[in-house]
Structures are given as structure tokens and as C-alpha cells.
Write a protein that holds these residues in place. Sequence first.
Motif: not given
Length: 338
Positions: A74-79
Motif C-alpha cells: 500500500e502507498t505511504i503518504i507523507v503528510e
Amino acid sequence: MKLLKMRHHFAIPVFSLLLGISALSCLSLAYAQSKADEKFPTRPISLIVPFAAGGPTDIVARLIAVPMGKSLGETIIVENVLGAGGTVAANKVAKAKPDGYTLFIYHIGMATAPALNDKLAYDPMKDFEYIGQVVDVPMVLLARKDFPPNNLKELIAYLKKNEKKVTMANAGPGAVSQLCGLVFMDAIGVKLTTIPYKGTGPAFNDLLGGQVDLLCDQTTQTLPFIKSDKVKTYGVTTPKRLPSIPNIPTLDESGLKGFDVKVWHGIYAPKGTPAPVLKKLNTALKAALSDPTIKARMDESSIDIVPMAKVSEQGLKDHLEKEINRWGPLIRKANIPD
Ligand code: ASP
């Protein structure tokens, strides 16, 4: 009376039935949870960075998010959640849903923030789960290119004469750039005007542009500029010189005996994140840190990947506790303001 008795007779089976139903629904909830844990992750995960995009913490986060995501499928989105030296983000994560879809990367600030800020709304030792340590990053004491002093000795003399005029950037209260600056000022006995930014990404841009005089920052983003002489470098903050910039002395060898600031990082989740989910996240983190392309990129910036034993719940928790005990009394003794 008869009616009451009848009611009483009915009450016991109804009560048992209700108990049975609630036990069953607990069981089925637990079953649903364990199925969800097994399937985790089924949607993108958010990795919260407590500083501005493009800065050292952000760079490390984005580097590991890709291979970690790959191994989880799954994608890990940096916030980027900004403010107050990283503590705004830490507070947000402490209160987030503990389902594995909110992760947090924070550095040594997790240990220093409680002493730097009495009003923290979270407890680093109680409000998080610990996925593992990540990397250790050295720092460098830098000035804008045209700042007059040419070495640490000249810098100290200059600052003592021009204390009121010189500005030092940092990433806010709790940031390691603030800590490093405070340790430096305390060691030489001056108080400079500090300018807080939302991260050392923007702070370093202003140093390059000459809008601010001094900055203590990680090697992550600064090495190419040090090597190409775009900034003045007075020393590295670790006890040993760095192989990537062997000509730059340590602050310790230049006279600030015992100067030793290295920036460790950890990955956290909100307290209550299920153990099987934490295990998957830890496995993915280990895989990312073992990826040779990540190792090569970290080497380029003199960043050390920690030994695998530290990429663990216990490794991070023990280290955090040790660091809280190391920095807390030092910071409080130095009477550093909030
Ligand atoms: N290096 C910064 C600090 O001083 C934060 C950052 O922008 O990564 O804590």
C-alpha cells in the motif's frame, strides 16, 4: 404478587440471554478486528512528518516511505503537520485513531520536548506505540557564506562582541536545531537572537540567501552545500569527524569539549494500535532499512542506519526513555525558556 414472581422467573433466562448475546457480539467484534488486522493494510497509510517539506526529517521520511509501502503493498503518504518544534504533530498523532493508518516519524525532539515545553498535551512514554528506531544523523554548525568568522575560534570571539546583532535560525521549540543552538550558546556563554521556522528546510534556504546568520542543521540536506562552499562550516556536532567531509573539524576538537549531539529518529503509532499491525509495520520498516539503495542514499549524507536490534519496539522505547533522562535534567538546569 403472582405477577411479580412470574416476572422474576422470566428475568433469569432473559438476563442470561442478554449476557450470551453480548458475549457473542464481543467475540464477533474481536473476530472482525483480527480479520481486519490480518488484511492490514487495505488503504494508504499516512506518515506524519512534524516539520516542513524538503527538510531533514521530511527527506528521511520520504526515503523510507517508498520501500516500506512496497513491502506492505500500500502507498505511504507523507503528510507535513507543522508547528511548535514538532509537538503539534506529536499531539495530533497521540489523539489519532489507533488503527495503523497513522504513523509518525520524530527525532530526538520526542525526548527533549517535555523539558523544553511544560505544557505538552501528550506523554511520549504513554501515548504512543513504538515501531522502531530508524537512523542517526550528525549535525553541523553553519553560517551564511559571507559571515566574517572563518573558524570556531574566530566565531566565538565574534559572537561575544556582536551578541546582540547575530541571528540564529532553528525549527522551533523542541526542534533539534534549537537544542543544538542552545547547547552551543550555553557552552560559549552568549545569547543570540533566535528565529524559529517551521523546519530547517526553510531555515537553511534563508541561510543560503543570507537572511539569517547561523544555523545548526543535520547533514541530510546540507552536505552538498558544505562541499561546494555555499556556506561556512565551523564544525560537526559528533565526537568523530565525518568521512564525507574529513576536512571539517569536530566542535569537540576545536575547543567545545564534550559537544555531542546526534539526531536519532523513531517511528511511532498512536497508543492502542493492534499488535499484529505493529508487527507488520516493523517488518516493513526493517525491509526498507535493509534496502541497498536506501543504504547508499543514507551513506551519501553521512546518515547511519541503526543496527536492526534497535529497529524494534523495545529498542525505540528504551532509547527514548534513556534520552528523556539524559536531556531533561540538562535542559532544565540550563533554564531554557519554553
Ligand atoms: N532538522 C529540523 C530540526 O531542527 C527539523 C526538520 O526540518 O527536519 O529539528
